[in-house]
Design an enzyme around this catalytic site. Structure first.
Site, PDB file in Angstrom:
ATOM      1  N   ASP A 367      41.323 -18.895  23.145  1.00 43.95           N
ATOM      2  CA  ASP A 367      42.464 -18.343  23.876  1.00 43.95           C
ATOM      3  C   ASP A 367      42.064 -17.048  24.579  1.00 43.95           C
ATOM      4  O   ASP A 367      40.893 -16.824  24.898  1.00 43.95           O
ATOM      5  CB  ASP A 367      43.640 -18.156  22.909  1.00 43.95           C
ATOM      6  CG  ASP A 367      44.993 -18.322  23.571  1.00 43.95           C
ATOM      7  OD1 ASP A 367      45.431 -17.393  24.272  1.00 43.95           O
ATOM      8  OD2 ASP A 367      45.622 -19.385  23.391  1.00 43.95           O
ATOM      9  N   ARG A 444      53.771  -7.287  30.611  1.00 37.02           N
ATOM     10  CA  ARG A 444      52.551  -7.413  29.804  1.00 37.02           C
ATOM     11  C   ARG A 444      51.380  -6.673  30.462  1.00 37.02           C
ATOM     12  O   ARG A 444      50.237  -7.131  30.432  1.00 37.02           O
ATOM     13  CB  ARG A 444      52.186  -8.878  29.553  1.00 37.02           C
ATOM     14  CG  ARG A 444      51.377  -9.090  28.270  1.00 37.02           C
ATOM     15  CD  ARG A 444      50.777 -10.475  28.166  1.00 37.02           C
ATOM     16  NE  ARG A 444      50.015 -10.609  26.937  1.00 37.02           N
ATOM     17  CZ  ARG A 444      48.974 -11.435  26.775  1.00 37.02           C
ATOM     18  NH1 ARG A 444      48.585 -12.209  27.777  1.00 37.02           N
ATOM     19  NH2 ARG A 444      48.342 -11.508  25.625  1.00 37.02           N
ATOM     20  N   ASP A 479      48.213 -20.359  31.235  1.00 35.72           N
ATOM     21  CA  ASP A 479      49.310 -19.491  30.820  1.00 35.72           C
ATOM     22  C   ASP A 479      49.889 -18.739  32.015  1.00 35.72           C
ATOM     23  O   ASP A 479      49.274 -18.649  33.083  1.00 35.72           O
ATOM     24  CB  ASP A 479      48.814 -18.504  29.764  1.00 35.72           C
ATOM     25  CG  ASP A 479      49.888 -18.133  28.743  1.00 35.72           C
ATOM     26  OD1 ASP A 479      51.089 -18.332  29.033  1.00 35.72           O
ATOM     27  OD2 ASP A 479      49.527 -17.658  27.668  1.00 35.72           O
ATOM     28  N   MET A 480      51.107 -18.207  31.838  1.00 41.93           N
ATOM     29  CA  MET A 480      51.777 -17.388  32.847  1.00 41.93           C
ATOM     30  C   MET A 480      52.766 -16.506  32.086  1.00 41.93           C
ATOM     31  O   MET A 480      53.743 -16.978  31.545  1.00 41.93           O
ATOM     32  CB  MET A 480      52.499 -18.279  33.855  1.00 41.93           C
ATOM     33  CG  MET A 480      53.013 -17.564  35.093  1.00 41.93           C
ATOM     34  SD  MET A 480      54.525 -16.617  34.856  1.00 41.93           S
ATOM     35  CE  MET A 480      55.719 -17.907  34.540  1.00 41.93           C
ATOM     36  N   ASN A 481      52.477 -15.194  32.041  1.00 42.49           N
ATOM     37  CA  ASN A 481      53.147 -14.336  31.065  1.00 42.49           C
ATOM     38  C   ASN A 481      54.097 -13.296  31.644  1.00 42.49           C
ATOM     39  O   ASN A 481      54.396 -12.313  30.970  1.00 42.49           O
ATOM     40  CB  ASN A 481      52.092 -13.633  30.195  1.00 42.49           C
ATOM     41  CG  ASN A 481      51.548 -14.560  29.131  1.00 42.49           C
ATOM     42  OD1 ASN A 481      52.284 -15.151  28.371  1.00 42.49           O
ATOM     43  ND2 ASN A 481      50.231 -14.695  29.091  1.00 42.49           N
ATOM     44  N   CYS A 527      51.607 -23.477  30.146  1.00 37.21           N
ATOM     45  CA  CYS A 527      52.175 -22.499  29.214  1.00 37.21           C
ATOM     46  C   CYS A 527      52.711 -21.340  30.037  1.00 37.21           C
ATOM     47  O   CYS A 527      52.161 -20.996  31.077  1.00 37.21           O
ATOM     48  CB  CYS A 527      51.103 -22.024  28.234  1.00 37.21           C
ATOM     49  SG  CYS A 527      51.667 -20.765  27.061  1.00 37.21           S
ATOM     50  N   ASP A 549      56.375 -20.095  22.232  1.00 29.58           N
ATOM     51  CA  ASP A 549      55.493 -19.254  21.426  1.00 29.58           C
ATOM     52  C   ASP A 549      55.948 -19.189  19.970  1.00 29.58           C
ATOM     53  O   ASP A 549      55.183 -18.766  19.102  1.00 29.58           O
ATOM     54  CB  ASP A 549      55.453 -17.835  21.992  1.00 29.58           C
ATOM     55  CG  ASP A 549      54.465 -17.696  23.150  1.00 29.58           C
ATOM     56  OD1 ASP A 549      53.649 -18.616  23.346  1.00 29.58           O
ATOM     57  OD2 ASP A 549      54.513 -16.669  23.849  1.00 29.58           O
TER      58      ASP A 549
END
Length: 747
Positions: A367, A444, A479-481, A527, A549
């Protein structure tokens, strides 16, 4: 399956074995809606379904016809301001500031199969016989803008796919400021509205309310479909349940800003709108230019919510998801994120992977934290080059070591974002979305790259493709946060800034399309901090998504139950994690964590070395079970039996049944144990009434044989002390308990 047009009555009838859809050309040339629902016999004239009445204080289209007002007429793709005062499906601004439209029927064509939507995900056919498509061409005589309404009816199931396409055949530029994918006017408001709402770590919780006069809506203007709402709603009759009654599901195959709305007027007519959110949207259509809306899918069922859901599951599993992994069982994985976070070395990763292999895991996933200066979430994002001090041989070297253990190797990316402390940002600080003269907000500790710009997408593609071509990477977690703020592109002029949100999503789709095409055997999992972009749009590129999550087994019951109303089990990323859980700090038994995670793609989010020997043996047994039954679980027919949203929500149950109904896996879950528990009985679904089944409960066979009809109508006894004494070291009564039942038909 057929699409018929009656020239005399100007009526269209789309139908298959389950549904009929009727519409007609109105006196002013617009399209009117006559009927959508259970299949009815075809006949030449359905004009009686268009009621025309005189109402005081209503504006009329023609002075000599006081019975024809668009305000009182059910329409296919409504405008605003010419006798209809409800929210419209379309709004086009001319250079003089006018926003009226007048789309008049010109022609239509009927074709076998289903056309692709350029640059957009959509359902598809593999054979022309699977569907028929009607394209109705309308024109606004003043502006010259042509509107094509696309309707695809599939041969199987109560499915109708819809979208709209605009082309400017006029002499002047215009601006689309509203272009919905679907407009459906229903003749009454006797429905309950179902939506799937939440937030990070509690996505897609079922909410139910009765439609009333006024507007009910869910939406997102965050740049992504969002944790908070999902681009999927259901209208159902008040008496409809899982097995009987009418329901209509509305799903938008899109990953950006959306609006799903039902407006009930004071005549109790219901208008459903679904599409790109008009807030902040405008699209400049220069002469010769075109615009295609995302696809919306409607599913009608007269056999309850369960049939509606299974129709969506079948369609999205087989004719939305694509590629090598569409029909393949998904590998059981071990992800290192909750095991190590950023604190790892190559040796530590190999150690975790070695134990995973020993337990039967098939795929090890590295990850966040492997690239650039990424030692925390403040730096490195955007620099997709392995950190040599962590991985001396780079991704290629680590992948070879993982493969040497007998595992496949997977890798995490967050390609749409960048830290300010990153070489990519230092070289191209103008590549982020940022409004001139305004502060750039962070999420983030990261900025959003401007994926509306081709050069940005090309640069990210180059970095990712280099890694995937050089190393043995079998899986990508994308992912995309964070959501989009200060949505402004330095590459677009002022009169095109309303296009940025949509162009951004088109850029995401473009990158997905290029990577999945070049690396067709790589399994992509979408994600977005879990479920922030869990939508049908990404299912077209990535056949599975990280559902949340939140990996707590109890929380996952509601998340996965709500998700199941639209999305197939094969799309739901679900893992077993460590306790206390890192999101809610709850301690749940290992068997319950696995029993919840089985109903998805399945994997582990922990360091198996840290489990006791007894727990490791349980893990090995869990993996053996999943390998034996994952094809059935991931591709069988899913039935909801008991809802965590009903009553106190203490018990949840669901099951998956094979296509031939000879095999089934049932999950039963209880949150809290109570003294003097009531007797338990659960009615099963989807079995063959005439078949006789053996039942295994938590690995031990029950005495007796049970016919399908008695299990469905009399029920399965779940009372503790009757059905079992203990399982997996647990006492018969405990909190956070669960059981797995396997049913097999006798020969």
């Amino acid at each position: 399956m057929s699409i018929l047009f009656n020239e005399a009555t100007q009526t269209f009838h789309l139908f298959n074995k389950e549904i009929s859809y009727l519409m007609t050309v109105l006196p002013n040339g617009h399209l009117g809606q006559l009927y959508f629902g259970r299949k009815i016999h075809h006949k030449e004239d359905f004009s009686y379904l268009m009621e025309r009445v005189h109402r005081s204080m209503t504006a009329y289209v023609y002075d000599n016809d006081c019975s024809f007002s668009l305000e009182l007429t059910r329409q296919e793709y409504a405008g605003y301001g010419t006798t209809d005062f409800r929210h419209p499906a379309v709004e086009i601004r001319q250079q003089n500031g006018s926003a009226l439209s007048d789309f008049v029927y010109e022609s239509h064509q009927i074709t076998a199969g289903k056309p692709k939507l350029p640059g957009l995900p959509a359902t598809y056919t593999e054979e022309p016989s699977e569907a028929e498509t009607l394209i109705v061409r309308l024109r606004d005589p003043l502006t010259g803008v042509v509107l094509e309404l696309l309707y695809t009816i599939f041969s199987e199931g109560g499915v109708l796919a819809r979208s709209a396409r605009f082309r400017n055949e006029g002499a002047e530029s215009v601006w689309l400021t509203r272009a919905m994918s679907l407009c459906l006017d229903l003749p009454d408001c006797g429905y309950e509205w179902l939506q799937f709402s939440g937030a990070w770590a509690r996505e897609r919780h079922l909410k139910v309310r009765r439609l009333e006069q006024g507007i009910q809506a869910v939406d997102s203007i965050r740049g992504n479909s969002s944790h908070e709402q999902n681009p999927f709603i259901v209208l159902k009759r008040p008496g409809t349940d899982e097995e009987q009654g009418e329901a209509i599901g509305f799903s938008l195959i899109y990953s950006g800003n959306f609006l799903a709305q039902a407006q009930v007027d004071t005549q109790d007519t219901t208008r459903v709108l679904l599409g790109i959110h008009p807030f902040g949207f405008s699209w400049k259509l220069e002469p010769g230019a075109s615009f295609q809306t995302p696809e919306a899918v409607m599913v009608y069922s007269h056999e309850g919510l369960g049939k509606m859901s299974r129709t969506f599951h079948q369609l999205y599993r087989k004719r939305l998801a694509r590629g090598y992994w569409r029909d393949r069982e998904r590998p059981i994985l071990n992800n290192n994120w909750e095991a190590t976070y950023f604190d790892f070395t190559e040796d530590r990763l190999v150690e975790i992977a070695g134990k995973a292999k020993e337990c039967g895991v098939e795929l090890f996933v590295l990850d966040d934290g492997w690239f650039g200066a990424r030692r925390n979430d403040h730096a490195g994002l955007g620099d997709w080059v392995a950190a040599k001090e962590l991985l001396p041989g780079g991704i290629k070297g680590l992948a070879e070591k993982i493969e040497a253990l007998g595992l496949k190797f997977g890798l995490w990316f967050e390609p749409e974002m960048v830290n300010a402390d990153a070489d990519l940002y230092r070289a191209h600080s103008d590549w982020i979305l940022k409004t001139p003269g305004r502060r750039a907000s962070l999420g983030r500790h990261q900025h959003v790259l401007d994926f509306s710009r081709q050069e940005v997408v090309d640069a990210v593609y180059g970095m990712m493709a280099k890694i995937l071509s050089e190393a043995k990477v079998s899986y990508v977690k994308w992912d995309m946060n964070r959501s989009i703020t200060e949505c402004y592109s330095a590459a677009l002029p002022a009169d095109r800034q309303g296009e940025v949100f949509h162009r951004y999503i088109l850029g995401v789709y473009d990158l997905y399309e290029r990577l999945t095409s070049e690396f067709p055997k790589v399994l992509f999992e979408s994600c977005a901090s879990g479920g922030g972009r869990f939508d049908p749009g990404l299912l077209y590129y990535a056949p599975q998504g990280w559902a949340s999550d939140d990996t707590d087994a109890v929380e996952r019951l509601k998340i996965q139950y709500g998700t199941s109303f639209c999305y197939p089990v094969s799309s739901i990323g679900s893992h077993v994690s460590v306790v206390p859980n890192h999101q809610v700090f709850r301690e749940t038994p290992l068997h319950t964590r696995a029993n919840a995670a089985y109903f998805g793609t399945f994997g582990y989010e922990l360091d198996l070395n840290k489990l006791t020997e007894e727990e490791q043996q349980q893990v090995k047994a869990q993996i053996r079970f999943m390998k034996q039954y994952r094809k059935l679980i991931q591709f069988g027919d899913f039935y909801r039996l008991k809802s965590p949203f009903d009553g106190d929500g203490n018990v949840t149950a669901w099951m998956v049944v094979s296509e031939d109904r000879r095999e089934a896996v049932l999950g039963w879950y209880r949150v809290l144990y109570h003294a003097n528990q009531p007797l338990g009985r659960l009615r099963l679904k989807g079995l063959d009434e005439a078949l006789c089944y053996r039942i295994t409960e938590d690995g031990r066979e029950r005495t007796g044989r049970y016919y399908g009809d008695e299990l469905m109508y009399a029920g399965l006894i779940t009372t503790e002390g009757v059905s079992r004494e203990a399982a997996l070291g647990q006492k018969a009564g405990c909190d956070f308990d669960s059981r797995i039942f396997v049913l097999r038909a006798e020969s």
